[in-house]
Scaffold this active site. Structure first.
Site, PDB file in Angstrom:
ATOM      1  N   ARG A  46       0.855  -1.201   0.000  1.00 12.88           N
ATOM      2  CA  ARG A  46       0.000   0.000   0.000  1.00 12.88           C
ATOM      3  C   ARG A  46       0.883   1.240   0.000  1.00 12.88           C
ATOM      4  O   ARG A  46       0.607   2.228  -0.678  1.00 12.88           O
ATOM      5  CB  ARG A  46      -0.948   0.022   1.209  1.00 12.88           C
ATOM      6  CG  ARG A  46      -1.640   1.380   1.416  1.00 12.88           C
ATOM      7  CD  ARG A  46      -2.892   1.355   2.289  1.00 12.88           C
ATOM      8  NE  ARG A  46      -2.810   0.462   3.412  1.00 12.88           N
ATOM      9  CZ  ARG A  46      -2.082   0.692   4.525  1.00 12.88           C
ATOM     10  NH1 ARG A  46      -1.390   1.814   4.652  1.00 12.88           N
ATOM     11  NH2 ARG A  46      -2.052  -0.194   5.500  1.00 12.88           N
ATOM     12  N   TYR A  98     -16.837  16.701 -14.654  1.00  8.91           N
ATOM     13  CA  TYR A  98     -17.313  15.325 -14.709  1.00  8.91           C
ATOM     14  C   TYR A  98     -18.402  15.107 -13.658  1.00  8.91           C
ATOM     15  O   TYR A  98     -18.298  15.605 -12.530  1.00  8.91           O
ATOM     16  CB  TYR A  98     -16.115  14.405 -14.456  1.00  8.91           C
ATOM     17  CG  TYR A  98     -16.422  12.942 -14.489  1.00  8.91           C
ATOM     18  CD1 TYR A  98     -16.773  12.313 -15.683  1.00  8.91           C
ATOM     19  CD2 TYR A  98     -16.351  12.176 -13.335  1.00  8.91           C
ATOM     20  CE1 TYR A  98     -17.045  10.955 -15.713  1.00  8.91           C
ATOM     21  CE2 TYR A  98     -16.621  10.819 -13.357  1.00  8.91           C
ATOM     22  CZ  TYR A  98     -16.975  10.215 -14.542  1.00  8.91           C
ATOM     23  OH  TYR A  98     -17.228   8.873 -14.562  1.00  8.91           O
ATOM     24  N   ASP A 170      -8.448  18.545 -14.226  1.00  8.93           N
ATOM     25  CA  ASP A 170      -8.747  17.200 -14.704  1.00  8.93           C
ATOM     26  C   ASP A 170      -8.366  17.178 -16.188  1.00  8.93           C
ATOM     27  O   ASP A 170      -9.032  17.780 -17.026  1.00  8.93           O
ATOM     28  CB  ASP A 170     -10.241  16.916 -14.500  1.00  8.93           C
ATOM     29  CG  ASP A 170     -10.645  15.504 -14.929  1.00  8.93           C
ATOM     30  OD1 ASP A 170      -9.941  14.914 -15.767  1.00  8.93           O
ATOM     31  OD2 ASP A 170     -11.672  15.004 -14.432  1.00  8.93           O
ATOM     32  N   LYS A 195      -9.329   6.077 -19.115  1.00  2.00           N
ATOM     33  CA  LYS A 195      -9.658   6.573 -20.447  1.00  2.00           C
ATOM     34  C   LYS A 195      -8.431   6.479 -21.364  1.00  2.00           C
ATOM     35  O   LYS A 195      -7.992   5.395 -21.647  1.00  2.00           O
ATOM     36  CB  LYS A 195     -10.207   8.007 -20.341  1.00  2.00           C
ATOM     37  CG  LYS A 195     -11.216   8.197 -19.195  1.00  2.00           C
ATOM     38  CD  LYS A 195     -12.496   7.376 -19.376  1.00  2.00           C
ATOM     39  CE  LYS A 195     -13.351   7.256 -18.113  1.00  2.00           C
ATOM     40  NZ  LYS A 195     -13.710   8.502 -17.453  1.00  2.00           N
TER      41      LYS A 195
END
Ligand SMILES: *Cc1c(COP(=O)(O)O)cnc(C)c1O
Length: 391
Positions: A46, A98, A170, A195
């Site tokens: 992690r 978004y 973004d 994407k």
């Protein structure tokens, strides 16, 4: 080194141990310590994983940052950035952000005492006026969704700086191949790696990139403390996708431009939203801000109503009916019924999302095939539905 060379060579092979030209996928969750309490590069996955580090290294390079962090999804990355905020802080956000960002800000962050003002960030005076003394962060997106609005990132960075706030961008739609917000003065760049970075509709991921070392350290602390990291297999897939990013986005943009020009000539199409078209309101800024291409997302207004638009999006064969974007396969969708269905009709109207607005994510197929596919769907849609009686 040039962008596309770095995309292939930074953070990648050869593997020091074996000489493999592709770095291995490190699945181990824990690492042997040479002595109790002795610091090593990796101790628990992690906190750090070599496969993830390779991806973070190449993304930091491509975005002209100093450090990148990879998250389990784009939303986890956005949340990772928003966790910088404290109760009482205020956020200025672009009106066309978004949908998931809108939801996170309004329904998850707001109850934590963080309030948001949405503003048309393409209108710089309005953007400036939206800041308060308490504003800690501005969040913008360019091109915006689904009307491909263009925001002047450099101008927004100057305004945010003057107000002592971070500017986060973004950059999912533009990709670092076409726009590098940190070079334009932004503080944080975010990607849905799902994407264009991944590029093949087969991996979910998110990225943050920053320049400032202190900000990087704070974000890393928050990421490790909350745990939304990207797994090693997914890190590998995103890193693999990035190697062809520039070639894909340039070729897909070329096809998108050709389709936008063709659509603009179609009598059944009322308007086309593509920043590469000279009549797009953001064209001049896009030419300055985007590196030689305008991206592969576009939307257009069908003259028939919602029902005809439905027939249209259900009639294409190559353009698959699906949300998401940025992959090699072309997608088509109806924002009013799909990606933006959760907006109430009033705010949909305010965002210019009409019932017959159709969004395309242009893939890597041949332009001629995509044009024919749309052409056939136009024929199927035109006049397919009786117009409502006006008596
Ligand atoms: C998809 C998307 C996100 C969210 O990313 P996920 O990987 O789906 O969590 C954020 N911003 C934009 C512009 C997106 O297209």
């Amino acid at each position: 080194m040039q962008f596309r060379t770095r995309a292939i060579h930074v953070g990648g092979g050869p593997d020091r141990e074996t000489g493999a030209v592709v770095p291995p996928i490190h699945v181990a969750t824990t690492y042997v310590q040479p002595a109790a309490g002795e610091e090593t590069a990796y101790d628990y996955s992690r906190s750090g994983n070599p496969t993830r580090s390779g991806l973070e290294e190449v993304m930091a390079s491509l975005e002209s940052g100093t450090r990148a962090l990879a998250y389990a999804s784009g939303m986890a990355a956005i949340h990772g950035a928003l966790m910088l905020l404290e109760p009482g802080d205020h956020v200025v956000a672009g009106a066309d952000i978004y949908g998931g960002t809108y939801r996170l800000l309004h329904h998850v962050m707001a109850p934590c005492g963080i309030d948001v003002t949405l503003v048309d960030a393409a209108d710089l005076d309005a953007f400036d006026a939206a800041f308060k003394d308490r504003t800690r962060m501005a969040w913008i997106e360019s091109p915006g969704n689904p009307r491909m609005t263009i925001t002047d990132i450099a101008a927004c960075a100057r305004i945010a700086k003057a107000h002592g706030a971070w500017l986060a961008v973004d950059n999912t739609f533009a990709t670092p191949a076409l726009t590098r917000p940190l070079e334009l003065g932004a503080d944080i760049v975010m990607h849905s790696a799902t994407k264009y970075l991944g590029g093949h509709s087969d991996v979910l991921g998110g990225i943050l990139v920053v320049r400032d070392a202190e900000l990087a350290e704070r974000l890393y602390y928050l990421q490790n403390a909350t745990g939304g990291v990207l797994g090693p297999f997914d890190s590998f897939l995103v890193a693999r996708g990035i190697k062809t990013l520039e070639l894909r986005i340039r070729e897909q943009s070329r096809t998108a431009m050709a389709l936008a020009q063709w659509l603009a000539e179609c009598p059944q199409v009322a308007s086309v939203n593509y920043p590469g078209l000279p009549d797009h309101p953001g064209h001049e800024v896009a030419r300055r801000q985007m590196d030689g291409a305008f991206g592969a997302m576009l939307s257009f207004e069908w003259r028939g109503g919602l029902e005809e638009a439905r027939v249209l999006v259900e009639s294409t064969r190559l353009f698959q009916l699906a949300v998401s974007l940025g992959a090699v396969e072309s997608l088509i969708e109806l924002p009013a019924a799909m990606s933006h269905a959760s907006y109430d009709p009033e705010s949909r109207r305010a965002h210019g999302i009409t019932d017959s607005l159709i969004r395309l994510s242009v893939g890597l197929e041949a332009f001629e095939d995509l044009r024919e596919d749309l052409s056939a769907a136009f024929e199927a849609a035109a006049g397919s539905v009786e117009p409502p009686s006006t008596k």
